[in-house]
Design a protein around this motif. Structure first.
Motif, PDB file in Angstrom:
ATOM      1  N   ASN A 108       2.582   2.385   8.358  1.00  0.00           N
ATOM      2  CA  ASN A 108       1.525   2.502   7.354  1.00  0.00           C
ATOM      3  C   ASN A 108       0.735   1.201   7.307  1.00  0.00           C
ATOM      4  O   ASN A 108       1.193   0.196   6.753  1.00  0.00           O
ATOM      5  CB  ASN A 108       2.124   2.794   5.977  1.00  0.00           C
ATOM      6  N   PHE A 109      -0.438   1.216   7.904  1.00  0.00           N
ATOM      7  CA  PHE A 109      -1.314   0.036   7.880  1.00  0.00           C
ATOM      8  C   PHE A 109      -2.223   0.172   6.674  1.00  0.00           C
ATOM      9  O   PHE A 109      -3.255   0.830   6.715  1.00  0.00           O
ATOM     10  CB  PHE A 109      -2.135  -0.029   9.168  1.00  0.00           C
ATOM     11  N   ASP A 110      -1.834  -0.447   5.587  1.00  0.00           N
ATOM     12  CA  ASP A 110      -2.515  -0.245   4.312  1.00  0.00           C
ATOM     13  C   ASP A 110      -3.239  -1.512   3.889  1.00  0.00           C
ATOM     14  O   ASP A 110      -3.281  -1.851   2.716  1.00  0.00           O
ATOM     15  CB  ASP A 110      -1.483   0.173   3.249  1.00  0.00           C
ATOM     16  N   GLY A 111      -3.813  -2.216   4.846  1.00  0.00           N
ATOM     17  CA  GLY A 111      -4.432  -3.503   4.545  1.00  0.00           C
ATOM     18  C   GLY A 111      -5.692  -3.415   3.720  1.00  0.00           C
ATOM     19  O   GLY A 111      -6.172  -4.428   3.211  1.00  0.00           O
TER      20      GLY A 111
ATOM     21  N   GLY B 103       2.732  -5.524   1.389  1.00  0.00           N
ATOM     22  CA  GLY B 103       2.891  -4.325   0.591  1.00  0.00           C
ATOM     23  C   GLY B 103       2.901  -3.052   1.411  1.00  0.00           C
ATOM     24  O   GLY B 103       2.722  -1.974   0.850  1.00  0.00           O
ATOM     25  N   GLN B 104       3.128  -3.169   2.714  1.00  0.00           N
ATOM     26  CA  GLN B 104       3.082  -1.994   3.571  1.00  0.00           C
ATOM     27  C   GLN B 104       4.484  -1.606   4.053  1.00  0.00           C
ATOM     28  O   GLN B 104       5.434  -2.366   3.873  1.00  0.00           O
ATOM     29  CB  GLN B 104       2.164  -2.251   4.777  1.00  0.00           C
TER      30      GLN B 104
ATOM     31  N   ALA C 298      10.244  -1.375   3.726  1.00  0.00           N
ATOM     32  CA  ALA C 298       9.127  -1.798   2.911  1.00  0.00           C
ATOM     33  C   ALA C 298       8.938  -3.306   3.004  1.00  0.00           C
ATOM     34  O   ALA C 298       9.713  -4.004   3.655  1.00  0.00           O
ATOM     35  CB  ALA C 298       9.357  -1.369   1.459  1.00  0.00           C
ATOM     36  N   GLY C 299       7.904  -3.794   2.328  1.00  0.00           N
ATOM     37  CA  GLY C 299       7.649  -5.245   2.286  1.00  0.00           C
ATOM     38  C   GLY C 299       7.099  -5.811   3.581  1.00  0.00           C
ATOM     39  O   GLY C 299       7.242  -7.000   3.841  1.00  0.00           O
TER      40      GLY C 299
END
Length: 410
Positions: free
Chosen positions: A372-375, A384-385, A403-404
């Motif tokens: 999950n690339f949630d940048g 936070g990804q 996580a983390g």
């Protein structure tokens, strides 16, 4: 550059930067060029808009392949080098843009710069200055394999000439080392089968009302098919005959299994009105400089229209106006998914992933891991990804299996 070798009616031979040079438009006499190399030195004035380049495989004044430079767009924009195909005398640079059609490049000015084009069957590439790497590679010339004349065009300019040519040469070569072209890009969901009317003046049509082709006197309809990448290029059927903006009607049929509202991605140039079963559902103006002075108006799937469809066949009509730069439309079903031949979709995840970047199948455990690339999440930030975990039959086992993480990729 002498009159026995060149048609110089629209060009001048001058001295520039210590050389005999040509500016304007000049056609080489008695040449048929198919495969080979065209080379010239070009000098462009800094701070001035210009479009110097080659026309090749020309046939009369209506059909040609074209490569040209935009030094005023260098090096900041990805269209400093441009390929465009001309049909019926129309230079459709707004339609042929992006990968395989335009590219960024560093283009020096106020000195002589070498400009070389290599052409083989349906492929071509451009080299600028002393670089051994092509600035632009075209895998599919829009006219296919063809042959014709060669011309130089320094491009329009205001005031004194903005670009000059010298040291021109060409040679045939059927053995240039081109590799195989990539498979044509033909994604699913595009509306490909169309009917197109004859052109008329845009000012005769009220785009708030369904345009009646018979009343406009633009019948009969002509069958037309979009290119593999989904583009309906009107210039392949008709050229421009008026100085004011012209309009054609393009219609197709969309079938629905039930009453529904279906989203379609839409690209057009320059002006478009969309009607479904006689009802107006969209109007847009994407003409060159229509929105601000830097707006190019290139065609792409930048807008969406929600078509109110009824069960059965639905009439979709696009009233398409053109001023300059390209005359075309493309529409794609937003729900269409690209699937490789022989594959079928077994399942799809729920919309719980945060910009899923890549996936890997763990054969030992029969699970799928997804990064999950949630940048871009406004409240997320680095660290936070996560990596998510699915079973092979599509059940979400853990959204935050790890996580983390800091934007995991690959």
């Amino acid at each position: 550059f002498t009159a026995d070798r060149w048609d110089l009616a629209n060009a001048r031979v001058v001295e520039h930067l210590g050389r005999q040079a040509l500016t304007g438009v000049a056609r080489l006499r008695d040449v048929t060029f198919g495969n080979g190399v065209i080379e010239v030195d070009v000098a462009m004035r800094s701070g001035v808009r210009s479009y110097p380049g080659f026309h090749f495989r020309t046939r009369g004044d209506t059909a040609a392949e074209r490569f040209y430079l935009r030094p005023h767009r260098s090096p900041l924009y990805a269209d400093a080098v441009q390929y465009a195909a001309a049909f019926h005398g129309m230079d459709s640079w707004q339609l042929y843009n992006g990968l395989g059609y335009s590219a960024a490049a560093l283009i020096p000015t106020d000195r002589w710069v070498h400009f070389r084009v290599e052409v083989s069957e349906t492929q071509a590439r451009i080299f600028i200055d002393s670089s051994a790497t092509p600035a632009l590679t075209v895998w599919e010339l829009e006219h296919g394999t063809s042959a014709g004349g060669i011309a130089l065009n320094s491009g329009p300019s205001e005031g004194p000439p903005a670009a000059f040519f010298s040291n021109f040469s060409w040679r045939p070569d059927d053995a240039l080392p081109f590799g195989p072209a990539p498979a044509p890009y033909a994604p699913p969901g595009f509306l490909r089968e169309w009917e197109v009317s004859r052109p008329t003046a845009l000012g005769l049509v009220d785009l708030d009302r369904y345009p009646e082709a018979r009343a406009l006197g633009v019948l009969p309809w002509t069958d037309a098919r979009a290119t593999p990448r989904g583009l309906l290029d009107i210039s392949r059927l008709y050229g421009r005959s008026r100085t004011e903006t012209e309009l054609v009607l393009a219609r197709t049929t969309v079938r629905a299994d039930r009453d529904e509202v279906r989203k379609f991605w839409l690209g057009y140039s320059d002006v478009a009105g969309v009607f479904v079963n006689g009802r107006p559902v969209f109007y847009g103006n994407s003409a060159y400089r229509s929105r601000d002075l830097s707006f190019l108006g290139v065609l792409g799937l930048f807008d969406a229209v929600y078509l109110p469809l009824r069960r059965g066949d639905n009439d979709v009509l696009v009233a398409l106006g053109e001023g300059s730069g390209g005359w075309g439309v493309t529409m794609r079903d937003a729900a269409a998914i690209l699937e490789a031949p022989g594959l079928r979709r077994a399942w799809a995840s729920a919309p719980v992933l945060h910009i899923p970047e890549s996936a890997v199948f763990d054969t030992a455990r029969n699970v799928v891991y997804v990064s999950n690339f949630d940048g871009y999440h406004p409240s997320g930030g680095a660290g936070g990804q996560q990596i998510s975990k699915f079973t092979a039959d599509g059940r979400l086992e853990s959204l935050e299996w790890i996580a983390g993480l800091n934007n995991p990729t690959g």
